[in-house]
Design an enzyme around this catalytic site. Structure first.
Site, short mmCIF file in Angstrom:
data_model
loop_
_atom_site.label_atom_id
_atom_site.label_comp_id
_atom_site.label_asym_id
_atom_site.label_seq_id
_atom_site.Cartn_x
_atom_site.Cartn_y
_atom_site.Cartn_z
N CYS A 135 -9.13 7.88 -71.57
CA CYS A 135 -8.44 6.72 -71.00
C CYS A 135 -7.29 6.29 -71.90
O CYS A 135 -6.28 6.97 -71.99
CB CYS A 135 -9.45 5.60 -70.75
N ASP A 182 -10.03 7.32 -58.62
CA ASP A 182 -9.36 6.86 -59.83
C ASP A 182 -7.99 6.31 -59.48
O ASP A 182 -7.05 7.07 -59.24
CB ASP A 182 -9.24 8.00 -60.84
N HIS A 214 -13.16 6.60 -62.40
CA HIS A 214 -12.51 6.48 -63.70
C HIS A 214 -13.51 6.03 -64.77
O HIS A 214 -14.29 5.11 -64.56
CB HIS A 214 -11.37 5.47 -63.60
#
Length: 247
Positions: A135, A182, A214
């Site tokens: 991320c 996502d 995600h």
């Protein structure tokens, strides 16, 4: 951008439990978690620079770092948030994720920490460096995969905040893990990223995992079968990539 700015999904997920095997050290004044290879496999002169998500050094990240060590890789996780990760920062009614990042955790703030970790690895004799970025950390794995920045192989999972120019500047092999659901790295961003990687002609891999969203590779609900399977598969994707291109 090759991926969108972060959102609520970047800070959701499940905190895991377990005994960790590494230790906390100071690297040029910054905190870092390190763990040496713990099994029979040891990849000499080879290390993993683990650049974490918005919770920085926490149990989930430490357990994954331990897994890289179990697969033969000395691993370092620098605290890229300098004690002000999402879990620790005060959050009043006006708190917003993106302004917080832009004001306190921009590249000018993060890169000195990454540089210190790379200097530590060099001083310890590690000459082949792979980087994993989850991320938030994906942006910096990609930035440091550019020529002359110290990382030769990269792996990122559900990246956020990556500019197309940053992706276009990489010079080494890159593996990407993506989630079916996502909003930060949706299908159009995956396709654009693939187009860029084809154009710059570096080895690349993009694996898409169905049934997950995600953050699944770091903060899944391990009681949900598809999330547990996908998290483990994404980890082995990273290990196989480094075994092929880094060792």
């Amino acid at each position: 951008m090759a991926s969108n700015a972060p959102g609520q999904c970047c800070i959701e997920g499940v905190k895991h439990e377990g005994a960790t095997k590494g230790s906390m050290i100071k690297v040029r004044g910054f905190d870092a978690y390190i763990v040496a290879p713990t099994g029979s496999i040891v990849h000499k002169n080879t290390a993993i620079l683990y650049l974490p998500d918005y919770y920085s050094i926490y149990t989930n990240a430490q357990l994954i770092a331990d897994q890289f060590a179990a697969n033969g890789y000395y691993t370092i996780v620098p605290d890229v948030f300098c004690g002000d990760d999402f879990g620790k920062t005060p959050k009043g009614p006006d708190f917003a994720l993106v302004p917080w990042l832009q004001s306190k955790h921009a590249p000018k703030d993060v890169e000195p920490v990454v540089d210190a970790a790379l200097q530590h690895l060099a001083e310890e004799g590690y000459t082949k460096i792979g980087s994993v970025g989850y991320c938030f950390g994906a942006k910096y794995t990609i930035r440091y995969l550019a020529k002359g920045r110290g990382v030769s192989v990269g792996y990122v999972a559900h990246p956020s905040f990556v500019d197309e120019d940053e992706l276009r500047a990489i010079t080494g092999p890159l593996s990407i893990t993506a989630a079916e659901t996502d909003e930060i790295f949706p299908s159009e961003k995956r396709q654009k990223s693939e187009k860029i990687l084809r154009e710059i002609k570096v080895p690349f891999q993009i694996n898409l995992y169905s049934g997950v969203s995600h953050g699944f590779s770091v903060r899944p609900d391990l009681s949900v079968r598809i999330e547990k399977f996908s998290k483990e598969a994404a980890f082995f994707q990273a290990v196989q990539w480094f075994n092929e291109y880094l060792v």
